[in-house]
Design a protein around this motif. Structure first.
Motif, mmCIF file in Angstrom:
data_model
loop_
_atom_site.group_PDB
_atom_site.id
_atom_site.type_symbol
_atom_site.label_atom_id
_atom_site.label_comp_id
_atom_site.label_asym_id
_atom_site.label_seq_id
_atom_site.Cartn_x
_atom_site.Cartn_y
_atom_site.Cartn_z
ATOM 1 N N ARG A 70 -2.840 3.789 -50.555
ATOM 2 C CA ARG A 70 -2.891 3.711 -49.215
ATOM 3 C C ARG A 70 -2.751 5.004 -48.456
ATOM 4 N NH1 ARG A 70 0.919 -1.225 -48.192
ATOM 5 N NH2 ARG A 70 1.059 -0.458 -46.051
ATOM 6 N N ILE A 71 -2.339 6.027 -49.002
ATOM 7 C CA ILE A 71 -1.898 7.051 -48.518
ATOM 8 C C ILE A 71 -3.326 7.864 -48.144
ATOM 9 C CG2 ILE A 71 -1.135 9.508 -48.957
ATOM 10 C CD1 ILE A 71 0.569 8.231 -51.063
ATOM 11 N N LYS A 72 -3.303 8.242 -46.581
ATOM 12 C CA LYS A 72 -4.618 8.910 -46.307
ATOM 13 C C LYS A 72 -4.376 10.275 -45.969
ATOM 14 C CE LYS A 72 -7.088 4.787 -45.754
ATOM 15 N NZ LYS A 72 -6.302 4.138 -47.012
ATOM 16 N N GLN A 73 -3.038 10.624 -45.943
ATOM 17 C CA GLN A 73 -2.822 12.131 -45.284
ATOM 18 C C GLN A 73 -3.248 13.204 -46.574
ATOM 19 O OE1 GLN A 73 -0.848 9.693 -45.480
ATOM 20 N NE2 GLN A 73 0.467 9.770 -43.500
ATOM 21 N N PRO A 74 -3.882 14.322 -46.094
ATOM 22 C CA PRO A 74 -4.118 15.401 -46.945
ATOM 23 C C PRO A 74 -2.708 15.550 -48.048
ATOM 24 C CG PRO A 74 -4.689 16.004 -45.148
ATOM 25 C CD PRO A 74 -3.990 14.702 -44.830
ATOM 26 N N THR A 75 -2.914 15.575 -49.267
ATOM 27 C CA THR A 75 -1.658 15.492 -50.084
ATOM 28 C C THR A 75 -1.793 16.577 -51.369
ATOM 29 O OG1 THR A 75 -1.406 13.018 -49.959
ATOM 30 C CG2 THR A 75 -0.386 14.011 -51.968
ATOM 31 N N LEU A 76 -0.798 17.281 -51.506
ATOM 32 C CA LEU A 76 -0.685 18.337 -52.431
ATOM 33 C C LEU A 76 0.348 17.692 -53.686
ATOM 34 C CD1 LEU A 76 -1.334 21.216 -53.735
ATOM 35 C CD2 LEU A 76 0.709 21.944 -52.466
ATOM 36 N N ILE A 77 -0.019 17.773 -55.001
ATOM 37 C CA ILE A 77 1.042 17.430 -55.868
ATOM 38 C C ILE A 77 1.072 18.554 -56.785
ATOM 39 C CG2 ILE A 77 1.337 15.937 -57.940
ATOM 40 C CD1 ILE A 77 -1.390 14.119 -56.557
ATOM 41 N N LEU A 78 2.463 18.841 -56.884
ATOM 42 C CA LEU A 78 2.809 19.979 -57.496
ATOM 43 C C LEU A 78 3.806 19.428 -58.942
ATOM 44 C CD1 LEU A 78 4.323 22.504 -55.012
ATOM 45 C CD2 LEU A 78 1.950 22.224 -56.093
ATOM 46 N N TRP A 79 3.632 20.018 -60.079
ATOM 47 C CA TRP A 79 4.190 19.474 -61.157
ATOM 48 C C TRP A 79 4.418 20.556 -62.347
ATOM 49 C CZ3 TRP A 79 4.255 14.344 -60.012
ATOM 50 C CH2 TRP A 79 5.190 13.406 -60.656
ATOM 51 N N GLY A 80 5.926 20.178 -62.889
ATOM 52 C CA GLY A 80 6.113 20.965 -63.972
ATOM 53 C C GLY A 80 5.530 20.464 -65.215
#
Length: 255
Positions: free
Chosen positions: A193-203
């Protein structure tokens, strides 16, 4: 940053961490953006929640209450681990308050860790966890912090000292036990349901929350961007602030 920044950046730390985990980002952003960091209830100098309420929805409401107190109508919200879980739940429950979302090795999906920090394992053990209120050896904290770095050699004595000193705040160790043993996990069906522009950072070397979770976030959040750091672990923003922030700045510069 001037108080008139129309879109401040709110940064939420993970379990047993504090606002200091964002030092590198905050230092680089200073002068350009308003950065709001806080110690979440149960951690850092904020200390235990007065009614021992460590549910994720309560944390999300706490974030919004903080924004209200500061007079911030809308913000970019970022979080690491537990902080990421609080951030995305805030974005779902209070969508008008969150303009963009930054998830850094975020909790959200059920996962089987490759390695759990020793301090977390002790905090979950009945009887033994009560002893943690009185005795928490520095070596346990050091092992726990090294567990969340991709390169344990980067963990300095100063970093260990900071984690040790903040666990000593009265009530924090009991709060950790309550948080880990009583807290309900989030409703993962909310993620789509997340509508916001999203950045996912992962190690990639995260031994606590595996890379599979990153890929699920990227799949379930429409339009999300995923950036993987091959040499970093569970707290990439702390381990390499410059590389991780560069991705954030590109994301924030995109219309």
């Amino acid at each position: 940053r001037p108080r008139d920044d129309p879109m401040p950046i709110v940064l939420l730390h993970g379990t047993s961490a504090s606002l200091h985990t964002w030092d590198g980002w905050a230092e680089s952003l200073r002068g350009a953006r308003r950065v709001i960091r806080l110690d979440l209830p149960g951690f850092g100098l904020t200390g235990p929640h007065p009614s021992d309420d460590y549910r994720i929805d309560s944390y999300a409401n706490f974030v919004v209450a903080t924004l209200d107190t500061l007079g911030v109508k809308q913000a970019v919200v970022g979080g690491n681990s537990l902080g990421g879980e609080i951030a995305w739940n805030t974005a779902v429950l209070h969508p008008q308050r969150v303009s963009r979302l930054i998830l850094v090795d975020s909790a959200g999906y059920p996962f089987v860790p490759d390695a759990v920090p020793l301090g977390f394992r002790i905090a979950r053990m009945p009887v033994i966890n009560r002893a943690m209120d009185y005795v928490l050896p520095r070596s346990v904290v050091a092992a726990s912090v090294k567990n969340v770095y991709g390169d344990p050699g980067k963990v300095t004595e100063d970093v260990i000292d900071r984690y040790v000193e903040l666990t000593l705040r009265q009530g924090n160790r009991a709060a950790l036990s309550k948080r880990l043993t009583l807290a309900q996990s989030s409703d993962e069906t909310r993620i789509a349901r997340i509508k916001q522009p999203t950045l996912i950072l992962w190690g990639r070397l995260d031994r606590l929350i595996p890379l599979d979770s990153a890929q699920r976030f990227a799949r379930d959040i429409a339009g999300a961007q995923l950036v993987i750091f091959d040499t970093l672990g569970h707290v990439p923003q702390e381990e390499d602030p410059a590389a991780t922030l560069a991705s954030v700045q590109r994301f924030l510069a995109t219309p």
